[in-house]
Every structure is written in structure tokens, then in C-alpha cells.
Design a protein around this motif. Structure first.
Motif, PDB file in Angstrom:
ATOM      1  N   ALA A  23      26.947  31.027  18.680  1.00 49.96           N
ATOM      2  CA  ALA A  23      27.928  31.508  19.225  1.00 49.96           C
ATOM      3  C   ALA A  23      29.015  31.064  19.218  1.00 49.96           C
ATOM      4  CB  ALA A  23      28.044  32.080  20.948  1.00 49.96           C
ATOM      5  N   ILE A  24      29.198  29.303  19.312  1.00 46.63           N
ATOM      6  CA  ILE A  24      29.353  28.757  19.618  1.00 46.63           C
ATOM      7  C   ILE A  24      30.345  28.280  17.913  1.00 46.63           C
ATOM      8  CG2 ILE A  24      30.422  25.773  19.988  1.00 46.63           C
ATOM      9  CD1 ILE A  24      28.342  25.912  22.630  1.00 46.63           C
ATOM     10  N   TYR A  25      29.230  28.389  17.074  1.00 48.78           N
ATOM     11  CA  TYR A  25      29.768  28.073  15.450  1.00 48.78           C
ATOM     12  C   TYR A  25      30.448  28.961  15.797  1.00 48.78           C
ATOM     13  CZ  TYR A  25      28.464  28.195  10.946  1.00 48.78           C
ATOM     14  OH  TYR A  25      29.127  28.557   9.432  1.00 48.78           O
ATOM     15  N   HIS A  26      29.706  30.429  15.413  1.00 47.92           N
ATOM     16  CA  HIS A  26      30.579  31.339  14.786  1.00 47.92           C
ATOM     17  C   HIS A  26      32.170  31.344  16.123  1.00 47.92           C
ATOM     18  CE1 HIS A  26      27.910  33.220  12.894  1.00 47.92           C
ATOM     19  NE2 HIS A  26      26.953  33.247  13.510  1.00 47.92           N
ATOM     20  N   ILE A  27      32.393  31.483  16.996  1.00 50.27           N
ATOM     21  CA  ILE A  27      33.470  31.016  17.514  1.00 50.27           C
ATOM     22  C   ILE A  27      34.495  30.070  16.901  1.00 50.27           C
ATOM     23  CG2 ILE A  27      35.195  30.487  19.777  1.00 50.27           C
ATOM     24  CD1 ILE A  27      32.954  31.863  20.742  1.00 50.27           C
ATOM     25  N   ASN A  28      33.711  28.889  16.425  1.00 51.11           N
ATOM     26  CA  ASN A  28      34.738  28.135  15.411  1.00 51.11           C
ATOM     27  C   ASN A  28      35.394  28.459  14.207  1.00 51.11           C
ATOM     28  OD1 ASN A  28      34.208  25.272  17.663  1.00 51.11           O
ATOM     29  ND2 ASN A  28      32.891  25.192  16.618  1.00 51.11           N
ATOM     30  N   GLU A  29      34.239  28.950  13.774  1.00 54.57           N
ATOM     31  CA  GLU A  29      35.019  29.454  12.240  1.00 54.57           C
ATOM     32  C   GLU A  29      35.869  30.621  12.785  1.00 54.57           C
ATOM     33  OE1 GLU A  29      33.083  28.438   9.132  1.00 54.57           O
ATOM     34  OE2 GLU A  29      32.648  27.161  10.898  1.00 54.57           O
ATOM     35  N   ALA A  30      35.935  31.263  13.826  1.00 54.89           N
ATOM     36  CA  ALA A  30      36.906  32.231  14.328  1.00 54.89           C
ATOM     37  C   ALA A  30      38.460  31.248  14.333  1.00 54.89           C
ATOM     38  CB  ALA A  30      36.557  32.978  15.088  1.00 54.89           C
ATOM     39  N   MET A  31      38.243  30.007  14.850  1.00 54.35           N
ATOM     40  CA  MET A  31      39.193  29.703  14.990  1.00 54.35           C
ATOM     41  C   MET A  31      39.919  29.003  13.956  1.00 54.35           C
ATOM     42  SD  MET A  31      37.996  27.732  18.789  1.00 54.35           S
ATOM     43  CE  MET A  31      39.339  27.077  18.693  1.00 54.35           C
ATOM     44  N   MET A  35      43.826  30.529  13.257  1.00 52.14           N
ATOM     45  CA  MET A  35      45.079  29.427  14.293  1.00 52.14           C
ATOM     46  C   MET A  35      45.883  29.211  13.671  1.00 52.14           C
ATOM     47  SD  MET A  35      43.205  25.200  12.376  1.00 52.14           S
ATOM     48  CE  MET A  35      43.360  25.234  13.732  1.00 52.14           C
ATOM     49  N   SER A  36      46.330  29.431  11.973  1.00 54.12           N
ATOM     50  CA  SER A  36      47.469  29.622  11.563  1.00 54.12           C
ATOM     51  C   SER A  36      48.701  31.172  11.912  1.00 54.12           C
ATOM     52  CB  SER A  36      46.991  29.118  10.591  1.00 54.12           C
ATOM     53  OG  SER A  36      46.768  30.412   8.958  1.00 54.12           O
ATOM     54  N   TYR A  37      47.664  31.789  12.635  1.00 61.46           N
ATOM     55  CA  TYR A  37      48.692  32.899  12.142  1.00 61.46           C
ATOM     56  C   TYR A  37      48.293  33.840  13.925  1.00 61.46           C
ATOM     57  CZ  TYR A  37      44.908  35.605  11.450  1.00 61.46           C
ATOM     58  OH  TYR A  37      43.149  36.348  11.001  1.00 61.46           O
ATOM     59  N   ASP A  38      47.948  33.557  14.789  1.00 61.96           N
ATOM     60  CA  ASP A  38      47.817  34.463  16.129  1.00 61.96           C
ATOM     61  C   ASP A  38      47.592  33.190  17.070  1.00 61.96           C
ATOM     62  OD1 ASP A  38      47.125  36.192  18.230  1.00 61.96           O
ATOM     63  OD2 ASP A  38      46.496  37.901  16.609  1.00 61.96           O
ATOM     64  N   ASP A  39      48.109  32.891  17.538  1.00 62.39           N
ATOM     65  CA  ASP A  39      48.166  31.990  18.617  1.00 62.39           C
ATOM     66  C   ASP A  39      47.173  31.958  19.769  1.00 62.39           C
ATOM     67  OD1 ASP A  39      49.316  29.767  17.696  1.00 62.39           O
ATOM     68  OD2 ASP A  39      51.606  30.231  18.139  1.00 62.39           O
ATOM     69  N   GLU A  40      47.798  33.892  20.015  1.00 60.98           N
ATOM     70  CA  GLU A  40      47.482  34.639  20.966  1.00 60.98           C
ATOM     71  C   GLU A  40      46.074  34.048  21.965  1.00 60.98           C
ATOM     72  OE1 GLU A  40      47.879  38.400  24.361  1.00 60.98           O
ATOM     73  OE2 GLU A  40      48.549  37.974  22.592  1.00 60.98           O
ATOM     74  N   ALA A  41      45.136  35.043  19.876  1.00 59.04           N
ATOM     75  CA  ALA A  41      44.073  34.745  19.464  1.00 59.04           C
ATOM     76  C   ALA A  41      42.979  33.519  19.426  1.00 59.04           C
ATOM     77  CB  ALA A  41      43.433  35.744  18.165  1.00 59.04           C
ATOM     78  N   TYR A  42      43.554  32.650  19.176  1.00 53.73           N
ATOM     79  CA  TYR A  42      43.422  31.338  19.377  1.00 53.73           C
ATOM     80  C   TYR A  42      43.145  31.210  20.470  1.00 53.73           C
ATOM     81  CZ  TYR A  42      42.902  26.160  18.009  1.00 53.73           C
ATOM     82  OH  TYR A  42      42.192  24.772  17.412  1.00 53.73           O
ATOM     83  N   GLU A  43      44.227  30.717  21.603  1.00 50.37           N
ATOM     84  CA  GLU A  43      43.921  30.466  22.515  1.00 50.37           C
ATOM     85  C   GLU A  43      42.411  30.711  23.279  1.00 50.37           C
ATOM     86  OE1 GLU A  43      45.487  28.014  24.934  1.00 50.37           O
ATOM     87  OE2 GLU A  43      46.257  27.402  22.750  1.00 50.37           O
ATOM     88  N   TYR A  44      42.215  32.751  23.147  1.00 50.28           N
ATOM     89  CA  TYR A  44      41.092  33.437  23.737  1.00 50.28           C
ATOM     90  C   TYR A  44      39.882  32.475  23.337  1.00 50.28           C
ATOM     91  CZ  TYR A  44      44.071  36.728  26.145  1.00 50.28           C
ATOM     92  OH  TYR A  44      44.589  37.578  26.910  1.00 50.28           O
ATOM     93  N   LEU A  45      39.637  32.329  21.468  1.00 49.49           N
ATOM     94  CA  LEU A  45      38.675  31.487  21.717  1.00 49.49           C
ATOM     95  C   LEU A  45      38.347  30.155  21.630  1.00 49.49           C
ATOM     96  CD1 LEU A  45      39.035  32.992  17.596  1.00 49.49           C
ATOM     97  CD2 LEU A  45      37.231  33.529  19.531  1.00 49.49           C
ATOM     98  N   ALA A  48      37.250  30.772  25.459  1.00 44.66           N
ATOM     99  CA  ALA A  48      35.654  31.473  25.317  1.00 44.66           C
ATOM    100  C   ALA A  48      34.123  30.198  25.197  1.00 44.66           C
ATOM    101  CB  ALA A  48      35.261  32.249  24.256  1.00 44.66           C
ATOM    102  N   ARG A  49      35.355  29.169  23.964  1.00 48.31           N
ATOM    103  CA  ARG A  49      34.133  28.222  23.645  1.00 48.31           C
ATOM    104  C   ARG A  49      34.095  27.150  24.512  1.00 48.31           C
ATOM    105  NH1 ARG A  49      36.630  24.200  19.145  1.00 48.31           N
ATOM    106  NH2 ARG A  49      37.827  23.960  20.912  1.00 48.31           N
ATOM    107  N   GLU A  50      35.266  26.404  24.916  1.00 45.89           N
ATOM    108  CA  GLU A  50      35.145  26.268  26.459  1.00 45.89           C
ATOM    109  C   GLU A  50      33.658  26.632  27.617  1.00 45.89           C
ATOM    110  OE1 GLU A  50      39.161  25.520  28.056  1.00 45.89           O
ATOM    111  OE2 GLU A  50      39.235  24.202  25.867  1.00 45.89           O
ATOM    112  N   SER A  51      33.835  27.324  27.704  1.00 49.80           N
ATOM    113  CA  SER A  51      33.333  28.282  28.724  1.00 49.80           C
ATOM    114  C   SER A  51      31.909  28.396  28.177  1.00 49.80           C
ATOM    115  CB  SER A  51      33.580  30.119  28.441  1.00 49.80           C
ATOM    116  OG  SER A  51      32.732  30.641  29.847  1.00 49.80           O
ATOM    117  N   LEU A  52      31.553  28.941  26.928  1.00 47.16           N
ATOM    118  CA  LEU A  52      30.674  28.886  26.583  1.00 47.16           C
ATOM    119  C   LEU A  52      29.069  27.388  26.557  1.00 47.16           C
ATOM    120  CD1 LEU A  52      29.810  31.290  23.054  1.00 47.16           C
ATOM    121  CD2 LEU A  52      28.609  31.212  25.452  1.00 47.16           C
TER     122      LEU A  52
END
Length: 64
Positions: A23-31, A35-45, A48-52
Motif C-alpha cells: 500500500a505504501i508503494y502504491h501511495i508513493n506511485e500515486a504521489m 504532485m504536479s497538479y493537485d496539491d490537496e490530493a498530494y497532502e492527503y496521500l 496516508a503514507r505517513e500513517s501507514l
């Protein structure tokens, strides 16, 4: 606790830890994607990564 029971618990715990790492790997890939076009989604990810990661660390500490 019998040897078989302890081995079963270790296998389940190992599988759970692998799922968390996946899951951490997939979150990193999504990040990388957002990262270049959605700051809010990046922050949520990021949260989530830090929590995991914290959960993974706590599980490994408990496992020792």
C-alpha cells in the motif's frame, strides 16, 4: 502456545506487513502522478503514507 499456532500467527503477521508495504508503494506511485497538479490530493496521500509507515513501525516493534 504451540509451535504451529505461533508459526500461523507469524505467517498472518508477515502477510499483513507485506500488504502494508504494498500500500505504501502504491501511495508513493500515486504521489508521483498528483504532485504536479493537485496539491490537496498530494497532502492527503502524504498523510496516508505517513500513517501507514507509523503503523508499520509499531507492528514491527510489537513483533520483536
Amino acid at each position: 502456545m504451540g509451535l504451529r499456532t505461533m508459526q500461523s500467527q507469524r505467517e498472518v503477521k508477515g502477510e499483513e506487513l507485506l500488504e502494508i508495504i504494498g500500500a505504501i508503494y502504491h501511495i508513493n506511485e500515486a504521489m508521483k502522478v498528483v504532485m504536479s497538479y493537485d496539491d490537496e490530493a498530494y497532502e492527503y496521500l502524504t498523510k496516508a503514507r505517513e500513517s501507514l509507515i507509523y503503523y508499520l513501525i509499531s507492528q514491527v516493534k510489537d513483533y520483536e
